[in-house]
Design an enzyme around this catalytic site. Structure first.
Site, PDB file in Angstrom:
ATOM      1  N   ASP A  10     -11.484  20.556 -23.364  1.00 18.23           N
ATOM      2  CA  ASP A  10     -12.462  21.405 -22.684  1.00 18.23           C
ATOM      3  C   ASP A  10     -13.852  20.794 -22.807  1.00 18.23           C
ATOM      4  OD1 ASP A  10     -10.575  23.296 -21.833  1.00 18.23           O
ATOM      5  OD2 ASP A  10     -10.583  24.268 -23.787  1.00 18.23           O
ATOM      6  N   LYS A  32      -4.620  18.487 -22.010  1.00 16.92           N
ATOM      7  CA  LYS A  32      -4.817  19.509 -20.974  1.00 16.92           C
ATOM      8  C   LYS A  32      -6.191  19.322 -20.350  1.00 16.92           C
ATOM      9  CE  LYS A  32      -5.790  24.107 -21.637  1.00 16.92           C
ATOM     10  NZ  LYS A  32      -6.757  24.664 -20.685  1.00 16.92           N
ATOM     11  N   ASP A  59      -4.537  22.210 -15.715  1.00 16.01           N
ATOM     12  CA  ASP A  59      -4.597  23.673 -15.822  1.00 16.01           C
ATOM     13  C   ASP A  59      -5.602  24.215 -14.800  1.00 16.01           C
ATOM     14  OD1 ASP A  59      -4.628  26.304 -16.760  1.00 16.01           O
ATOM     15  OD2 ASP A  59      -5.828  25.832 -18.543  1.00 16.01           O
ATOM     16  N   LEU A  60      -5.171  24.294 -13.536  1.00 15.68           N
ATOM     17  CA  LEU A  60      -6.084  24.754 -12.474  1.00 15.68           C
ATOM     18  C   LEU A  60      -5.733  26.145 -11.957  1.00 15.68           C
ATOM     19  CD1 LEU A  60      -6.608  21.455 -10.430  1.00 15.68           C
ATOM     20  CD2 LEU A  60      -8.014  22.389 -12.281  1.00 15.68           C
ATOM     21  N   LYS A  61      -4.619  26.690 -12.406  1.00 15.87           N
ATOM     22  CA  LYS A  61      -4.240  28.091 -12.105  1.00 15.87           C
ATOM     23  C   LYS A  61      -4.394  28.460 -10.632  1.00 15.87           C
ATOM     24  CE  LYS A  61      -5.513  29.839 -16.718  1.00 15.87           C
ATOM     25  NZ  LYS A  61      -6.238  28.707 -17.304  1.00 15.87           N
ATOM     26  N   ASP A  64      -3.382  31.390  -4.021  1.00 14.50           N
ATOM     27  CA  ASP A  64      -3.844  31.487  -2.635  1.00 14.50           C
ATOM     28  C   ASP A  64      -2.614  31.763  -1.779  1.00 14.50           C
ATOM     29  OD1 ASP A  64      -5.328  31.141  -0.194  1.00 14.50           O
ATOM     30  OD2 ASP A  64      -6.705  29.819  -1.253  1.00 14.50           O
ATOM     31  N   ILE A  65      -2.747  31.685  -0.465  1.00 12.16           N
ATOM     32  CA  ILE A  65      -1.580  31.934   0.378  1.00 12.16           C
ATOM     33  C   ILE A  65      -0.584  30.777   0.190  1.00 12.16           C
ATOM     34  CG2 ILE A  65      -2.833  33.341   2.070  1.00 12.16           C
ATOM     35  CD1 ILE A  65      -2.859  30.880   3.929  1.00 12.16           C
ATOM     36  N   PRO A  66       0.704  31.046   0.406  1.00 17.65           N
ATOM     37  CA  PRO A  66       1.736  30.035   0.120  1.00 17.65           C
ATOM     38  C   PRO A  66       1.463  28.683   0.772  1.00 17.65           C
ATOM     39  CG  PRO A  66       2.774  32.150   0.541  1.00 17.65           C
ATOM     40  CD  PRO A  66       1.304  32.342   0.809  1.00 17.65           C
ATOM     41  N   THR A  68      -1.346  27.220   1.657  1.00 17.05           N
ATOM     42  CA  THR A  68      -2.460  26.512   1.009  1.00 17.05           C
ATOM     43  C   THR A  68      -2.051  25.978  -0.365  1.00 17.05           C
ATOM     44  OG1 THR A  68      -4.007  27.916   2.184  1.00 17.05           O
ATOM     45  CG2 THR A  68      -4.852  26.802   0.237  1.00 17.05           C
ATOM     46  N   THR A 119      -4.966  36.631 -20.683  1.00 15.64           N
ATOM     47  CA  THR A 119      -5.157  37.340 -21.958  1.00 15.64           C
ATOM     48  C   THR A 119      -6.515  38.036 -22.010  1.00 15.64           C
ATOM     49  OG1 THR A 119      -5.760  35.178 -22.847  1.00 15.64           O
ATOM     50  CG2 THR A 119      -3.595  36.021 -23.418  1.00 15.64           C
ATOM     51  N   GLN A 190     -10.491  33.810 -30.006  1.00 16.18           N
ATOM     52  CA  GLN A 190      -9.075  34.124 -29.790  1.00 16.18           C
ATOM     53  C   GLN A 190      -8.725  35.373 -30.604  1.00 16.18           C
ATOM     54  OE1 GLN A 190      -7.126  32.902 -27.621  1.00 16.18           O
ATOM     55  NE2 GLN A 190      -7.501  30.726 -27.286  1.00 16.18           N
ATOM     56  N   GLY A 210      -7.179  23.647 -28.702  1.00 16.79           N
ATOM     57  CA  GLY A 210      -8.479  23.105 -28.317  1.00 16.79           C
ATOM     58  C   GLY A 210      -9.365  22.887 -29.520  1.00 16.79           C
ATOM     59  N   ARG A 211     -10.238  23.865 -29.772  1.00 10.88           N
ATOM     60  CA  ARG A 211     -11.275  23.702 -30.782  1.00 10.88           C
ATOM     61  C   ARG A 211     -10.805  23.313 -32.184  1.00 10.88           C
ATOM     62  NH1 ARG A 211     -13.808  29.141 -28.692  1.00 10.88           N
ATOM     63  NH2 ARG A 211     -11.586  29.302 -28.206  1.00 10.88           N
TER      64      ARG A 211
END
Ligand code: C5P
Length: 232
Positions: A10, A32, A59-61, A64-66, A68, A119, A190, A210-211
């Site tokens: 990150d 990641k 990790d772009l999550k 959108d519509i199928p 795209t 989360t 967290q 990460g950290r």
């Protein structure tokens, strides 16, 4: 792929990221790349990290519509990443289009995993803003099953949910789990955390850390400690 530790890079620039990765002279951690770094540096950061020999979870999550999402996944697949993700809330049609887009002409594709409920969304907010009245864990398991039925490879979840996800979606359905801290480390923002050893016991397939590694005085030593506890 077996159990592994994925290091969440990150960082906001390529320079910072490479300065961090340069510390690893013996091993090539699974990395990641999230929105911050990807949006700052563009797809070249993926090519550069890949060229250094790292596996990559991008990790772009997507959500959108199928059509795209399917086309965007085709582009990401060409970047030769190892894992990509999307929001299960995009529905089965979107998840199936994503899988189709990811699949290369030779039949290979990156692993595709789903985010269930973030989360950061609690049951109260889910009810009042999203108008979803069912208990949060029921929603998470329903989204996980939708992802499994659509043919996805796994979900991002807490190590504390890994056992139940495997029970409902099968032992081979991957659980990629953030929220990991050393027993003697800082928890930070967290909320529900486990140690790498607990995550292993609970059945996580990959831990995302990460950290505890990136901010450690000795990141290589912290990474090795994670691997030792989680992979053995
Ligand atoms: O620094 P830390 O170990 O908390 O980093 C965890 C990583 O996992 C971050 O990149 C964070 O965005 C990501 N993540 C998370 N919880 C989720 C999904 C992703 O912490 N539910």
């Amino acid at each position: 792929m077996g159990k592994d530790v994925i290091v969440a890079c990150d960082f906001s620039s390529a320079a910072e990221t490479f300065a961090f990765l340069d510390k690893f002279t013996e091993e090539k951690p699974f990395v990641k790349i999230g929105m911050e770094l990807f949006y700052a540096e563009g797809p070249q950061i993926v090519r550069d990290i890949k060229a250094r020999g790292h596996k990559i979870f991008l990790d772009l999550k997507l959500h959108d519509i199928p059509n795209t999402v399917g086309k965007a996944m085709r582009v990401l697949s060409n970047l030769d990443v190892d894992i990509v993700n999307l929001h299960a809330a995009g529905t089965s049609a979107m998840m199936k289009a994503a899988l189709e887009g990811l699949t290369r002409p030779d039949g290979t594709r990156p692993l595709l995993i789903a985010v269930t409920q973030l989360t950061s969304t609690d049951e109260q907010t889910m009810r009042s803003e999203l108008l979803i009245g069912r208990p949060l864990d029921e929603v998470v398991m329903c989204y996980a099953r939708n992802a499994a039925s659509a043919g996805l490879d796994g979900v991002v979840c807490s190590p504390l949910e890994a056992g139940k996800v495997h029970e409902k979606c099968g032992a081979d359905f991957l659980t990629v789990t953030p929220g990991v801290r050393f027993a003697d480390g800082e928890v930070g923002d967290q909320k529900r955390v486990t140690t790498p050893a607990q995550a292993k016991e609970l059945g996580s397939d990959y831990i995302v850390v990460g950290r505890p590694i990136t901010k450690a005085d000795d990141p290589v030593e912290a990474y090795r400690r994670c691997v030792k506890e989680f992979v053995g």
